[in-house]
Design a protein around this motif. Sequence first.
Motif, PDB file in Angstrom:
ATOM      1  N   GLN A 167       0.823  -1.208   0.000  1.00 52.41           N
ATOM      2  CA  GLN A 167       0.000   0.000   0.000  1.00 52.41           C
ATOM      3  C   GLN A 167       0.858   1.259   0.000  1.00 52.41           C
ATOM      4  O   GLN A 167       1.995   1.264   0.470  1.00 52.41           O
ATOM      5  CB  GLN A 167      -0.935   0.011   1.222  1.00 52.41           C
ATOM      6  N   ASP A 168       0.283   2.311  -0.556  1.00 48.02           N
ATOM      7  CA  ASP A 168       0.952   3.602  -0.626  1.00 48.02           C
ATOM      8  C   ASP A 168      -0.032   4.678  -0.196  1.00 48.02           C
ATOM      9  O   ASP A 168      -1.256   4.474  -0.211  1.00 48.02           O
ATOM     10  CB  ASP A 168       1.429   3.860  -2.070  1.00 48.02           C
ATOM     11  N   GLU A 169       0.497   5.834   0.182  1.00 48.89           N
ATOM     12  CA  GLU A 169      -0.335   6.984   0.528  1.00 48.89           C
ATOM     13  C   GLU A 169       0.155   8.188  -0.263  1.00 48.89           C
ATOM     14  O   GLU A 169       1.364   8.424  -0.364  1.00 48.89           O
ATOM     15  CB  GLU A 169      -0.255   7.285   2.020  1.00 48.89           C
ATOM     16  N   SER A 251       3.694  10.436  -3.819  1.00 49.75           N
ATOM     17  CA  SER A 251       3.760   9.247  -2.972  1.00 49.75           C
ATOM     18  C   SER A 251       4.616   9.513  -1.738  1.00 49.75           C
ATOM     19  O   SER A 251       5.655  10.171  -1.805  1.00 49.75           O
ATOM     20  CB  SER A 251       4.376   8.085  -3.768  1.00 49.75           C
ATOM     21  N   ARG A 252       4.173   8.970  -0.598  1.00 49.42           N
ATOM     22  CA  ARG A 252       4.974   9.097   0.626  1.00 49.42           C
ATOM     23  C   ARG A 252       6.330   8.414   0.451  1.00 49.42           C
ATOM     24  O   ARG A 252       7.313   8.815   1.084  1.00 49.42           O
ATOM     25  CB  ARG A 252       4.217   8.511   1.822  1.00 49.42           C
ATOM     26  N   GLU A 273      -7.927  11.548   2.801  1.00 48.75           N
ATOM     27  CA  GLU A 273      -6.851  10.565   2.902  1.00 48.75           C
ATOM     28  C   GLU A 273      -6.798   9.806   1.583  1.00 48.75           C
ATOM     29  O   GLU A 273      -7.801   9.233   1.153  1.00 48.75           O
ATOM     30  CB  GLU A 273      -7.106   9.596   4.061  1.00 48.75           C
ATOM     31  N   ARG A 275      -5.208   6.836  -0.272  1.00 49.89           N
ATOM     32  CA  ARG A 275      -4.432   5.589  -0.222  1.00 49.89           C
ATOM     33  C   ARG A 275      -4.672   4.793  -1.498  1.00 49.89           C
ATOM     34  O   ARG A 275      -5.731   4.884  -2.114  1.00 49.89           O
ATOM     35  CB  ARG A 275      -4.818   4.757   1.000  1.00 49.89           C
ATOM     36  N   ARG A 276      -3.697   4.014  -1.873  1.00 47.96           N
ATOM     37  CA  ARG A 276      -3.803   3.209  -3.082  1.00 47.96           C
ATOM     38  C   ARG A 276      -2.912   1.985  -2.932  1.00 47.96           C
ATOM     39  O   ARG A 276      -2.052   1.928  -2.052  1.00 47.96           O
ATOM     40  CB  ARG A 276      -3.345   4.006  -4.305  1.00 47.96           C
ATOM     41  N   ASP A 277      -3.118   1.022  -3.826  1.00 46.02           N
ATOM     42  CA  ASP A 277      -2.264  -0.160  -3.859  1.00 46.02           C
ATOM     43  C   ASP A 277      -1.265  -0.035  -4.998  1.00 46.02           C
ATOM     44  O   ASP A 277      -1.613   0.393  -6.101  1.00 46.02           O
ATOM     45  CB  ASP A 277      -3.098  -1.431  -4.090  1.00 46.02           C
TER      46      ASP A 277
END
Length: 307
Positions: A167-169, A251-252, A273, A275-277
């Motif tokens: 996962q990414d944020e 991306s974080r 918020e 978030r993604r995969d």
Amino acid sequence: MENFRLRVFRAVAEELSFRKAAEVLHLSQPAVSQHVHALEEEAGVQLFDRARGGGHGSQISLTEAGRVLLGYADRAAETMVEARRALAALNDETVGPLRLGASTTVAQYLLPRILGAFLKQYPQVKLSLVSGNTEQIVEAVTEKKVALGIIEGPAMRREVKTEPMTQDEMVLIVSPNHAWAARKGGEIEQKELAKVPLLLRERGSGSRRVVERALKKVGLPLRSLQVAMELDSTEAIISGVEAELGVGFVSRWAVGKVLRLGTVRVVAVKGLEIRRDFSFVRLAGAEMTGAAAAFQRFAMGAKSAIS
């Protein structure tokens, strides 16, 4: 495992020169000529037209029979490569080429953490990597230019299958000199996003799709925002923010270094918020085998170490 005479024949056909083929194969030129002559006798046809060159050391050309045999010889060589992989799999050995595709953020910030360890464990794998935006990587998968892709947005194609990797944020970054950087509590209201220049990734980017959908969901479609620039990489957005050209979502994974350097700040958006995969992508219905399957298993096992 390939028949050696056919291997010599393919080398001569590729180089169109007995001398150059001898150099590639690390053989003497007479040895190459003998192998080709023996193959011609066995097949009962002439494979090369030597008349134009005036000798085996000059340029030659394939005869019609040579072109026919070359097609079969190439397919036979490919079959032997597949056989080698199948036999290696029986011994849990991973060898041969691995063609990976990765979208920009993944290729720059995530894969370097994995590939070194993977190649150390599987030194017989010959890796090639193609990078691009999500749309380009999905296209490369459908065209079989890569065996496995890793993307950062929805695939948008029925021909492919995706599986989550990690996962990414997406976070909002601003210049340290921006008014929001000194905001008490480090948080802004959603509506404030419409008042500042926004730097976005280009169309076709997975990052852009994810950001665009998230903003639309909270009532901020792109037409209501001040899109100042569309840029082709995360690095370009970070550089633009550092130069105070606007604010941007990245991306974080991408901001660890610049946060430590203090050249950008992360600002929270109240109630938002993103978030993604990061996802593996491959042809639907195709079974993963060989080096590609080994890499996917390895990456899944390594995700706890990279998260």
